[in-house]
Enzyme design. Structure first.
Site, PDB file in Angstrom:
ATOM      1  N   GLN A 113      -4.708   5.822  -7.443  1.00  0.00           N
ATOM      2  CA  GLN A 113      -6.144   5.694  -7.716  1.00  0.00           C
ATOM      3  C   GLN A 113      -6.443   4.547  -8.679  1.00  0.00           C
ATOM      4  O   GLN A 113      -7.592   4.156  -8.829  1.00  0.00           O
ATOM      5  CB  GLN A 113      -6.696   7.000  -8.288  1.00  0.00           C
ATOM      6  CG  GLN A 113      -6.819   8.110  -7.284  1.00  0.00           C
ATOM      7  CD  GLN A 113      -7.509   9.331  -7.856  1.00  0.00           C
ATOM      8  OE1 GLN A 113      -7.463   9.583  -9.062  1.00  0.00           O
ATOM      9  NE2 GLN A 113      -8.132  10.117  -6.998  1.00  0.00           N
ATOM     10  N   ARG A 199       4.329  29.232  -0.129  1.00  0.00           N
ATOM     11  CA  ARG A 199       2.996  28.774   0.266  1.00  0.00           C
ATOM     12  C   ARG A 199       2.513  29.315   1.611  1.00  0.00           C
ATOM     13  O   ARG A 199       1.318  29.335   1.869  1.00  0.00           O
ATOM     14  CB  ARG A 199       2.969  27.242   0.306  1.00  0.00           C
ATOM     15  CG  ARG A 199       3.418  26.589  -0.982  1.00  0.00           C
ATOM     16  CD  ARG A 199       2.557  26.987  -2.181  1.00  0.00           C
ATOM     17  NE  ARG A 199       2.960  26.257  -3.378  1.00  0.00           N
ATOM     18  CZ  ARG A 199       2.300  26.285  -4.527  1.00  0.00           C
ATOM     19  NH1 ARG A 199       1.205  27.026  -4.643  1.00  0.00           N
ATOM     20  NH2 ARG A 199       2.727  25.609  -5.568  1.00  0.00           N
TER      21      ARG A 199
END
Length: 239
Positions: A113, A199
C-alpha cells in the site's frame, strides 16, 4: 455496490516429482490412480523411504490413497510437508490477511500500500452483508468517504513536496479493513492442512472460512488423497 469484488484463488505452482528417477533408485512405482509426477507421489515416496518399504505388501496401503489415508490416521503428516502449493489470491480483505498471517508456516508476498495507488481500490463485502441491502449501503458510504479522504491526503501531501510513496504511506491510514488486497501465498501441504483445520470450521471468521473453502476445492483437485479426510462442508460447532 459496484466497487465490491469477489474472492478468487489461482494455482500458480505445484511440486513436481521425478517418478522415473525414483524407480531407478529404488524400484518403486507410483500408483496409477494418482498423479505420478506430483506432490502426492512425493509424500508416499518420503514415507516409504523411512522404512524402505518399496514392495507394497499390504493391499490396504498399496495405493497412494490407501497409503496416505493410513499416514493421516496416524498423524504422521511430516511426509506431506515435502510438497507445496502456491496461489495468487485476489478479492480478499486486509482483515483476512491479518488473520492469515497467524499461520506462520505460510509464505506471503503482499501488494504494498506504500507503493501502489489505492485511489481506485476495490472493497470486499463481508459475507454477513451479502443479502442485507442496508448494511451494503452503509459499506458503500464508508468506501466513498475513505476514497475521498485518501485522494485528498495524497493530493495535499504531494503538493507540499512529498513523493508519491510518502504520500500514499500516510494516506493508507484511512483505508478500511475491507480494502481488497492481493498476494502470492505458498504453503507445504501440511501447512495447508493446518489452515483448513482451523479455518474450514463453522466457528471461523466468515470471510476466511469462505477463503478456506476455495483453497480446499483447489487442493482437492490437486491432491485429493492428501485432503481426503476434510468434509465438503465446514465442520465443528459454532462455539
Amino acid at each position: 455496490m459496484t466497487n465490491f469484488v469477489e474472492p478468487a484463488v489461482h494455482l500458480l505452482a505445484w511440486t513436481r516429482f521425478d517418478a522415473a528417477k525414483a524407480f531407478n533408485l529404488t524400484g518403486w512405482t507410483v500408483d496409477d490412480d494418482t498423479d505420478p509426477t506430483g506432490g502426492q507421489a512425493l509424500a508416499e515416496f518420503a514415507g516409504r523411504s523411512c522404512f524402505q518399504s518399496w514392495k507394497k505388501p499390504r493391499p490396504e496401503t498399496s495405493t497412494n490413497a490407501g497409503y496416505l489415508a493410513n499416514i493421516l490416521r496416524q498423524n504422521h503428516e511430516s511426509v506431506v510437508e515435502h510438497a507445496t502449493a502456491t496461489f495468487y489470491v485476489t478479492g480478499v480483505s486486509r482483515s483476512l490477511l491479518t488473520e492469515l498471517t497467524r499461520h506462520r508456516h505460510l509464505s506471503l508476498s503482499v501488494v504494498s500500500q506504500r507503493y501502489v495507488d489505492e485511489s481506485d481500490a476495490r472493497m470486499v463485502r463481508p459475507p454477513a452483508a451479502d443479502s442485507n441491502a442496508l448494511i451494503g449501503g452503509l459499506l458503500d458510504d464508508v468506501d466513498s468517504a475513505a476514497n475521498i479522504a485518501y485522494v485528498g491526503i495524497v493530493t495535499r501531501l504531494t503538493e507540499q513536496g512529498m513523493n508519491r510513496k510518502q504520500a500514499r504511506e500516510a494516506a493508507r491510514a484511512v483505508l478500511p479493513n475491507m480494502t481488497e488486497t492481493r498476494f502470492v501465498v505458498t504453503g507445504n501441504l501440511r501447512a495447508w492442512r493446518d489452515v483448513l483445520r482451523r479455518r474450514w470450521h463453522v466457528a471461523a471468521d466468515a470471510e476466511i472460512r469462505r477463503f478456506a473453502g476455495l483453497i480446499l476445492a483447489e487442493l482437492r483437485e490437486l491432491a485429493p488423497n492428501v485432503f481426503q479426510d476434510f468434509p465438503a462442508e465446514p465442520f465443528g460447532t459454532g462455539e
